[in-house]
Design an enzyme around this catalytic site. Structure first.
Site, PDB file in Angstrom:
ATOM      1  N   GLY A   1      -5.372 -65.885 -21.961  1.00 35.56           N
ATOM      2  CA  GLY A   1      -6.638 -66.591 -21.798  1.00 35.56           C
ATOM      3  C   GLY A   1      -6.444 -68.091 -21.823  1.00 35.56           C
ATOM      4  O   GLY A   1      -5.335 -68.608 -21.993  1.00 35.56           O
TER       5      GLY A   1
ATOM      6  N   LYS B   1     -22.174 -71.469 -27.936  1.00 30.87           N
ATOM      7  CA  LYS B   1     -23.297 -70.521 -27.857  1.00 30.87           C
ATOM      8  C   LYS B   1     -23.754 -70.096 -29.250  1.00 30.87           C
ATOM      9  O   LYS B   1     -24.808 -69.476 -29.383  1.00 30.87           O
ATOM     10  CB  LYS B   1     -22.922 -69.310 -27.012  1.00 30.87           C
ATOM     11  CG  LYS B   1     -22.713 -69.610 -25.543  1.00 30.87           C
ATOM     12  CD  LYS B   1     -22.825 -68.370 -24.668  1.00 30.87           C
ATOM     13  CE  LYS B   1     -21.851 -67.283 -25.017  1.00 30.87           C
ATOM     14  NZ  LYS B   1     -20.433 -67.676 -24.781  1.00 30.87           N
TER      15      LYS B   1
ATOM     16  N   TYR C   1     -21.245 -63.679 -31.392  1.00 29.72           N
ATOM     17  CA  TYR C   1     -20.504 -64.567 -32.288  1.00 29.72           C
ATOM     18  C   TYR C   1     -20.863 -64.274 -33.745  1.00 29.72           C
ATOM     19  O   TYR C   1     -19.995 -64.308 -34.628  1.00 29.72           O
ATOM     20  CB  TYR C   1     -20.819 -66.027 -31.983  1.00 29.72           C
ATOM     21  CG  TYR C   1     -20.259 -66.562 -30.685  1.00 29.72           C
ATOM     22  CD1 TYR C   1     -19.318 -65.853 -29.950  1.00 29.72           C
ATOM     23  CD2 TYR C   1     -20.668 -67.797 -30.203  1.00 29.72           C
ATOM     24  CE1 TYR C   1     -18.810 -66.358 -28.769  1.00 29.72           C
ATOM     25  CE2 TYR C   1     -20.161 -68.315 -29.021  1.00 29.72           C
ATOM     26  CZ  TYR C   1     -19.233 -67.592 -28.307  1.00 29.72           C
ATOM     27  OH  TYR C   1     -18.733 -68.106 -27.142  1.00 29.72           O
TER      28      TYR C   1
END
Length: 388
Positions: free
Chosen positions: A36, A147, A178
């Protein structure tokens, strides 16, 4: 001065001391999501000779086979699907020497409840495969993001905090994976009193990974390359408020540096930290840089032509195939290199600014010049033949 204080592109010394004799490792990292956008930076920085807490041995975990653009990093690559509890247990529980976990992966589902279930299960699978079996485990870094303060992408008209965002802001009263991840981290980590944690909340990330689900730089490079190929102007596809408004970004190397700092600095334990470049920019200024990097003379914002990249890139698959052949690029389909939906989200908003005060007060003084960061990652996409 520590390299994380230097604030320059390439602040971490990109040099491996190859002539050094084999040595025992002070720390052993497990990167979950090594292909990633931040995992790739961690895989490059952790093995360096001057990285704090080192020398580091590094395990890198990803779902797919190891890509060529990740192959030069001196890590032990493990192909593992962490959404599969049995696969995770069988491949990760034997890693009994792990001292630090860097969890920097996520998956996307259609609804936030599904996101909570999928991402929560992935994190739990990893922690339950490591915590009982790694007696020297010291620290777990969990990466989430801005976020945390805004809610999921679908939370367009719902509650959100006003910027600048600070780490002490309460959770929004909505579903957010999250929050699920944080709760699972706290639940699993309390089983071992000696293990500490840190949570890292980067903003929009400038970095390199053709596999990333939130790859803004790579996506814009593909769009610009197509405009150049077709002789079209590089029109800003987003909103006027995003074009004119202030934004902040997070360099992937800087995020990696902050996570390493938190993993080894005793003052950073059991805390959440925002992470951005500590400057601000406007898309209208970065757009000029993007045009220059691809040799496009006509660019800008035109009201009525800002249709979004999902719409503007429809039917461009054949064009991209031609470009791949003509320029001998890596053979990837357009939908693999252009994350249009994510770019449309990012280029439709403004003012998502978070504060770096807490991070600096605790001792992390790293920063980046966002203009230079943007250019450096564009150069990397070109160097690895993702774009011409």
């Amino acid at each position: 001065m520590s390299w994380w204080w230097a604030g320059a592109i390439g602040a971490a010394k990109k040099k491996l001391d190859e002539d050094e004799p084999s040595q025992s490792f002070e720390s052993v990292a497990l990167i979950i999501g090594v292909t990633g956008i931040v995992g790739n930076s961690l895989a490059e920085i952790l093995p360096l000779s001057d990285t704090p807490g080192g020398p580091w041995k590094v395990y890198g975990v990803a779902r797919r086979p190891r890509p060529t653009w990740n192959a030069d990093h001196p890590i032990d690559y493990i192909q593992c699907d962490v959404s599969d509890a049995e696969d995770t247990r069988s491949k990760l529980s034997p890693l009994t020497d792990v001292t630090h976990v860097f969890y920097v992966t996520w998956t996307n589902r259609e609804s936030e409840s599904e996101n909570c279930e999928a991402n929560g299960s992935m994190l739990r699978n990893v922690l339950q495969a490591i915590i009982p079996y790694a007696p020297n485990l010291r620290h777990v870094c969990l990466q989430t993001g801005t976020k945390h303060y805004l809610g999921p992408f679908t939370n367009v008209d719902g509650p959100r905090h006003d910027p600048p965002f600070t780490e002490d802001m309460p959770r929004l009263q909505i579903q957010n994976f999250y929050y699920t991840q944080e709760d699972i981290l706290f639940e699993e980590i309390k089983k071992i009193e000696t293990v500490t944690w840190s949570i890292h909340r980067p903003n929009m990330i400038f970095g390199f990974s053709p596999y990333s689900l939130m790859n803004i730089v790579g996506t814009l490079c593909v769009y610009a390359a197509i405009c150049k190929h077709e002789g079209s102007p590089l029109l800003f596809p987003g909103s006027k408020k995003a074009w004119e408004g202030f934004m902040t970004a997070s360099d992937a190397d800087l995020i990696a540096e902050q996570q390493i700092w938190a993993a080894v600095d005793p003052y950073a334990k059991n805390e959440a930290f925002n992470c951005n470049n500590a400057d601000i920019f406007k898309w209208k200024h970065l757009w000029k840089i993007l045009a220059e990097q691809f040799g496009i003379e006509e660019y800008g914002f035109e009201e009525g032509k800002n249709l979004g990249l999902v719409e503007m890139m429809k039917g461009k698959e054949r064009v991209w195939e031609e470009m791949v052949k003509e320029n001998q690029l890596q053979e990837k389909k357009l939908e693999e290199v252009g994350v249009w939906w994510f770019a449309d989200v990012i280029l439709g908003v403004e003012g998502m600014i978070d504060s770096m005060n807490k991070s600096k007060e605790y001792g992390f003084l790293g920063f980046r010049n966002s203009n230079n960061s943007f250019i450096s990652w564009i150069d990397k996409y070109k160097a690895f033949k993702i774009v011409p």
